[in-house]
Design a protein around this motif. Structure first.
Motif, mmCIF file in Angstrom:
data_model
loop_
_atom_site.group_PDB
_atom_site.id
_atom_site.type_symbol
_atom_site.label_atom_id
_atom_site.label_comp_id
_atom_site.label_asym_id
_atom_site.label_seq_id
_atom_site.Cartn_x
_atom_site.Cartn_y
_atom_site.Cartn_z
ATOM 1 N N VAL A 186 -30.470 -8.696 -33.345
ATOM 2 C CA VAL A 186 -30.612 -7.684 -34.391
ATOM 3 C C VAL A 186 -31.450 -8.217 -35.553
ATOM 4 N N GLU A 187 -31.110 -9.405 -36.065
ATOM 5 C CA GLU A 187 -31.804 -9.947 -37.236
ATOM 6 C C GLU A 187 -32.637 -11.190 -36.926
ATOM 7 N N GLY A 188 -32.504 -11.742 -35.735
ATOM 8 C CA GLY A 188 -33.227 -12.966 -35.386
ATOM 9 C C GLY A 188 -34.710 -12.727 -35.138
ATOM 10 N N GLN A 189 -35.440 -13.809 -34.934
ATOM 11 C CA GLN A 189 -36.884 -13.727 -34.675
ATOM 12 C C GLN A 189 -37.135 -13.206 -33.261
ATOM 13 N N LYS A 190 -38.315 -12.587 -33.081
ATOM 14 C CA LYS A 190 -38.713 -12.031 -31.781
ATOM 15 C C LYS A 190 -37.579 -11.152 -31.241
ATOM 16 N N THR A 191 -37.169 -11.398 -29.985
ATOM 17 C CA THR A 191 -36.064 -10.606 -29.437
ATOM 18 C C THR A 191 -34.717 -11.303 -29.644
ATOM 19 N N GLY A 192 -34.712 -12.441 -30.346
ATOM 20 C CA GLY A 192 -33.456 -13.120 -30.649
ATOM 21 C C GLY A 192 -33.405 -14.573 -30.232
ATOM 22 N N PHE A 193 -34.246 -14.984 -29.272
ATOM 23 C CA PHE A 193 -34.217 -16.354 -28.761
ATOM 24 C C PHE A 193 -35.564 -16.655 -28.137
ATOM 25 N N LYS A 212 -32.984 -41.337 -31.545
ATOM 26 C CA LYS A 212 -32.878 -40.572 -32.784
ATOM 27 C C LYS A 212 -33.895 -39.441 -32.694
ATOM 28 N N VAL A 213 -33.412 -38.204 -32.769
ATOM 29 C CA VAL A 213 -34.249 -37.034 -32.480
ATOM 30 C C VAL A 213 -34.377 -36.155 -33.719
ATOM 31 N N LEU A 214 -35.614 -35.717 -33.974
ATOM 32 C CA LEU A 214 -35.887 -34.756 -35.050
ATOM 33 C C LEU A 214 -36.449 -33.481 -34.418
ATOM 34 N N ASN A 215 -35.774 -32.363 -34.666
ATOM 35 C CA ASN A 215 -36.210 -31.059 -34.161
ATOM 36 C C ASN A 215 -36.682 -30.222 -35.341
ATOM 37 N N THR A 216 -38.006 -30.087 -35.495
ATOM 38 C CA THR A 216 -38.554 -29.316 -36.615
ATOM 39 C C THR A 216 -38.829 -27.876 -36.191
ATOM 40 N N PHE A 217 -38.810 -26.957 -37.170
ATOM 41 C CA PHE A 217 -38.891 -25.523 -36.897
ATOM 42 C C PHE A 217 -37.842 -25.189 -35.833
ATOM 43 N N CYS A 218 -36.626 -25.649 -36.079
ATOM 44 C CA CYS A 218 -35.589 -25.679 -35.040
ATOM 45 C C CYS A 218 -35.092 -24.297 -34.642
ATOM 46 N N TYR A 219 -35.274 -23.285 -35.501
ATOM 47 C CA TYR A 219 -34.746 -21.936 -35.297
ATOM 48 C C TYR A 219 -33.257 -22.028 -34.932
ATOM 49 N N SER A 220 -32.865 -21.624 -33.734
ATOM 50 C CA SER A 220 -31.438 -21.603 -33.411
ATOM 51 C C SER A 220 -30.958 -22.873 -32.714
ATOM 52 N N GLY A 221 -31.767 -23.928 -32.766
ATOM 53 C CA GLY A 221 -31.312 -25.252 -32.352
ATOM 54 C C GLY A 221 -31.383 -25.559 -30.871
ATOM 55 N N GLY A 222 -32.237 -24.858 -30.144
ATOM 56 C CA GLY A 222 -32.315 -25.059 -28.696
ATOM 57 C C GLY A 222 -32.593 -26.500 -28.291
#
Length: 381
Positions: A186-193, A212-222
């Motif tokens: 409903v409110e997420g980006q694109k269709t939600g994922f 040690k991991v860095l996830n940038t522009f992580c959105y919903s953390g996939g």
């Protein structure tokens, strides 16, 4: 080009057209000597017609069901339908499924539709009926998330809303490669994922153990969830959207309540400037920097600067996953930009993998423009 099944008719190629054609009308295209070429949706702009059939058709309800059923059969053949470990996939990928302007994503028992043209919007009742006929009781809801896409074209369109919702529908997690994810269509980006990163998220599992991991522009953390699942000793997720970070935290907690995970709601470039941590694996998965050809020059600067920060800041022997989803920047141009960033950072860099979109986001061989997602996995010495 249309005789070679490219689905776009450009305005400069059209000799004549009736004066009473309206935006979104179904039209038939002929050669100068009256040979039929295709049937498509008319739009006022550079791309005048988007072809939906190269055979004469009345575009009836049966036409739409046959097209969508064909796409469904393809997803079934690649083992995405009724899959016990992954229940979310793309059903219709616009030109890749011979339906320009239409995106349909399946999230367990929900179909989320994005219409990008007024022609597709006019066919929404046929599309809805086709989905119900094909999925039957497996489908508990159909949600139309087209308002933003159509509004950009200055069209008067209906707000996002459910087109169908059964009494038994309730929001639920999806499963992707065994991991649970909350989807906000409903409110997420694109269709939600971002379903197009499924296979690339799986690949990160091969390289995350004890890292040690860095996830940038992580959105919903996939990518964060997959890295933790593979045994990463520390994962940081960064996104400028506070709502995205909250969803990333929710998804990590749903899979690994005790994970060594921390998230930051802040600009990625600012994070690089202030972070003291040295990461062994970095993911750079920004939104599209160039949505149109006119934005390519500025986008190249953005991608170069971002990749420079990633390459400069990663630990020796680190692995960088870097992506572009800008359709206007092809894979050769993206690779050139990453080369410039590596040269600027003065690091020795090897290409380990060259990545694209998964099989449920097919690319028509006649429409190479459909290859929008490109990525590189780099080893940085």
């Amino acid at each position: 080009s249309v005789q070679n099944f490219h689905p776009w008719i450009f305005s400069g190629a059209v000799k004549s057209q009736p004066k009473d054609i309206a935006e979104g009308d179904i039209v038939e295209v002929f050669t100068y000597d009256d040979r039929y070429l295709g049937t498509g949706h008319f739009h006022k702009g550079t791309i005048l017609v988007r072809i939906i059939s190269f055979e004469l058709t009345d575009c009836s309800e049966l036409f739409w069901e046959n097209k969508i059923r064909q796409a469904y059969s393809y997803r079934k053949s690649i083992s995405l339908v009724n899959n016990t470990t992954t229940n979310a996939y793309r059903l219709i990928n616009a030109e890749g499924d011979s339906l320009p302007g239409l995106i349909i994503d399946i999230y367990k028992d929900v179909a989320v539709i994005q219409l990008h043209t007024l022609g597709m919007a006019a066919a929404i009742s046929h599309i809805t009926t086709a989905l119900k006929n094909i999925y039957g009781k497996q489908l508990n809801a159909i949600y139309n998330k087209s308002f933003e896409a159509l509004q950009k074209q200055n069209q008067a369109v209906s707000p996002n809303d459910f087109l169908y919702k059964s009494p038994s529908y309730k929001p639920d997690f999806i499963i992707e490669n065994g991991y649970r994810f909350s989807i906000d269509f409903v409110e997420g980006q694109k269709t939600g994922f971002f379903l197009d990163q499924r296979e690339n998220r799986k690949l990160i599992s091969q390289y995350s153990k004890d890292k040690k991991v860095l996830n940038t522009f992580c959105y919903s953390g996939g990518f964060s969830v997959y890295a933790i699942g593979a045994g990463a000793k520390l994962v940081h997720s960064v996104d400028s959207s506070k709502k995205a970070v909250e969803q990333a935290n929710e998804n990590v907690a749903a899979n690994f309540p005790a994970a060594n995970h921390e998230s930051f709601a802040m600009d990625v470039f600012s994070f690089f400037k202030q972070s003291q941590e040295k990461y062994d694996l970095i993911v750079l998965d920004p939104p599209a920097f160039a949505k149109h050809l006119s934005a390519v020059k500025n986008a190249m600067v953005g991608y170069r600067n971002l990749n420079y920060e990633g390459i400069k800041n990663i630990s020796p022997g680190g692995i960088l996953f870097t992506f572009s989803c800008s359709q206007a920047i092809d894979k050769d141009l993206f690779r050139k930009v990453v080369f410039q960033a590596a040269s600027q950072a003065k690091r020795t860099v090897k290409i380990m993998h060259q990545l694209s979109q998964p099989a449920d986001h097919p690319i028509s061989i006649y429409h190479p423009e459909g290859e929008y997602l490109k990525g590189l996995v780099l080893y940085v010495e």
